[in-house]
Scaffold this active site. Sequence first.
Site, PDB file in Angstrom:
ATOM      1  N   ASN A  11      25.684  40.814  38.291  1.00  0.00           N
ATOM      2  CA  ASN A  11      26.117  40.458  39.398  1.00  0.00           C
ATOM      3  C   ASN A  11      25.921  41.622  40.303  1.00  0.00           C
ATOM      4  O   ASN A  11      26.256  42.591  40.271  1.00  0.00           O
ATOM      5  CB  ASN A  11      27.738  40.526  39.319  1.00  0.00           C
ATOM      6  CG  ASN A  11      28.679  40.333  40.517  1.00  0.00           C
ATOM      7  OD1 ASN A  11      27.870  40.120  41.538  1.00  0.00           O
ATOM      8  ND2 ASN A  11      30.111  40.496  40.212  1.00  0.00           N
ATOM      9  N   TRP A  12      24.912  41.435  41.391  1.00  0.00           N
ATOM     10  CA  TRP A  12      24.310  42.339  42.188  1.00  0.00           C
ATOM     11  C   TRP A  12      25.158  42.376  43.332  1.00  0.00           C
ATOM     12  O   TRP A  12      25.302  43.408  44.262  1.00  0.00           O
ATOM     13  CB  TRP A  12      23.253  41.781  42.794  1.00  0.00           C
ATOM     14  CG  TRP A  12      21.874  41.663  42.165  1.00  0.00           C
ATOM     15  CD1 TRP A  12      21.930  42.168  40.623  1.00  0.00           C
ATOM     16  CD2 TRP A  12      20.373  41.324  42.072  1.00  0.00           C
ATOM     17  NE1 TRP A  12      20.602  41.869  39.947  1.00  0.00           N
ATOM     18  CE2 TRP A  12      19.883  41.293  40.915  1.00  0.00           C
ATOM     19  CE3 TRP A  12      19.738  40.899  43.220  1.00  0.00           C
ATOM     20  CZ2 TRP A  12      18.422  41.203  41.000  1.00  0.00           C
ATOM     21  CZ3 TRP A  12      18.639  40.300  43.337  1.00  0.00           C
ATOM     22  CH2 TRP A  12      17.919  40.584  42.061  1.00  0.00           C
ATOM     23  N   LYS A  13      26.300  41.876  43.485  1.00  0.00           N
ATOM     24  CA  LYS A  13      27.681  42.002  44.715  1.00  0.00           C
ATOM     25  C   LYS A  13      26.640  42.003  45.882  1.00  0.00           C
ATOM     26  O   LYS A  13      25.603  41.575  46.106  1.00  0.00           O
ATOM     27  CB  LYS A  13      27.938  43.255  44.388  1.00  0.00           C
ATOM     28  CG  LYS A  13      28.848  43.181  42.902  1.00  0.00           C
ATOM     29  CD  LYS A  13      29.985  44.193  42.585  1.00  0.00           C
ATOM     30  CE  LYS A  13      30.341  43.929  41.105  1.00  0.00           C
ATOM     31  NZ  LYS A  13      31.589  45.026  40.839  1.00  0.00           N
ATOM     32  N   GLY A 170      33.488  49.035  38.221  1.00  0.00           N
ATOM     33  CA  GLY A 170      33.006  49.742  39.102  1.00  0.00           C
ATOM     34  C   GLY A 170      33.650  51.233  38.923  1.00  0.00           C
ATOM     35  O   GLY A 170      33.397  52.097  39.671  1.00  0.00           O
ATOM     36  N   SER A 210      32.053  48.207  33.997  1.00  0.00           N
ATOM     37  CA  SER A 210      31.320  49.206  33.426  1.00  0.00           C
ATOM     38  C   SER A 210      30.414  49.073  32.267  1.00  0.00           C
ATOM     39  O   SER A 210      30.613  50.018  31.754  1.00  0.00           O
ATOM     40  CB  SER A 210      32.368  50.439  33.487  1.00  0.00           C
ATOM     41  OG  SER A 210      32.949  50.678  34.943  1.00  0.00           O
ATOM     42  N   GLY A 231      27.781  44.530  36.797  1.00  0.00           N
ATOM     43  CA  GLY A 231      27.525  44.784  37.955  1.00  0.00           C
ATOM     44  C   GLY A 231      26.583  46.071  38.277  1.00  0.00           C
ATOM     45  O   GLY A 231      25.437  45.858  38.270  1.00  0.00           O
ATOM     46  N   GLY A 232      27.344  47.208  38.399  1.00  0.00           N
ATOM     47  CA  GLY A 232      26.364  48.312  38.609  1.00  0.00           C
ATOM     48  C   GLY A 232      24.925  48.367  38.047  1.00  0.00           C
ATOM     49  O   GLY A 232      24.175  48.643  38.664  1.00  0.00           O
TER      50      GLY A 232
HETATM   51  P1  PGA Z   1      30.698  46.829  37.183  1.00  0.00           P
HETATM   52  O1  PGA Z   1      31.115  45.493  37.768  1.00  0.00           O
HETATM   53  O2  PGA Z   1      29.638  46.472  35.813  1.00  0.00           O
HETATM   54  O3  PGA Z   1      29.894  47.450  38.142  1.00  0.00           O
HETATM   55  O4  PGA Z   1      31.888  47.450  36.659  1.00  0.00           O
HETATM   56  C1  PGA Z   1      31.128  44.392  36.988  1.00  0.00           C
HETATM   57  C2  PGA Z   1      31.482  43.193  37.939  1.00  0.00           C
HETATM   58  O5  PGA Z   1      32.400  43.124  38.908  1.00  0.00           O
HETATM   59  O6  PGA Z   1      31.119  41.857  37.656  1.00  0.00           O
END
Ligand code: PGA
Length: 248
Positions: A11-13, A170, A210, A231-232
Amino acid sequence: MADRRPLVAGNWKMHLLTAEAAAFCRRLAPALAGRAAEVVVFPSFPLLPAVAAGLAGSPAAWGGQDLHPEDAGAHTGDVSGAQLADAGCTWALCGHSERRHDHGEPDELVAAKVRAAARHGLAPVVCVGETRDERRAGATWEVLARQLGAVAGAAPPAFALAYEPVWAIGTGDTATPETAQEAHAFLRRELAALLGAERAAATRILYGGSVKPANAAELAAGADVDGFLVGGASLDPQGFSDIIGVYG
Ligand code: PGA
């Protein structure tokens, strides 16, 4: 994890520009040969053409981070399932906590989005998860049951569920493997009650919050952990490949 094929989603957001997305795909695509896990990336909408070009012919798929519940209409700023499918998407994220919290999306709207995804042949990744306050208040199971109960009836057979505790997203505060497995097992029991044992056994439940190359293997050991929503760490092609590689 029974005979469910692992699924690793990135998920690149609201990150990356076109040239960066293209460079990412050039790095990722060759790293996917022979991997056991199914892979999907969720870029921002303007990046979809670059990702479609960069991943065409590779085993990876791509999807939209959100979609409108209607197929077309006067909805400024929104994107429809038809438009996602037209961009080559085969997946759609529904109910990510950043949509639920930043945009006030209630459970019923998430369910409508899941139905819209299904109408356009998009497999939804439905995100559920409790906040830190809800966990502290002992409301985790109630929250997960409510969020899942609202969408399960709308979900097509190809959907995946993502357990994303909001306190872990995050923050670097990853759920322990035990905490993740406990929640995944709970969600699978709920799925069985809602959709029957067969669909519950076939549905992939991803962990998100995370996830990093350093913690992916221990999380993946959970019997009900069938992959990740990253995500990150999905913004770095090497790190994302390393997480995919946890499954061989
Ligand atoms: P993160 O995000 O890996 O940066 O914690 C995960 C997500 O929101 O899908």
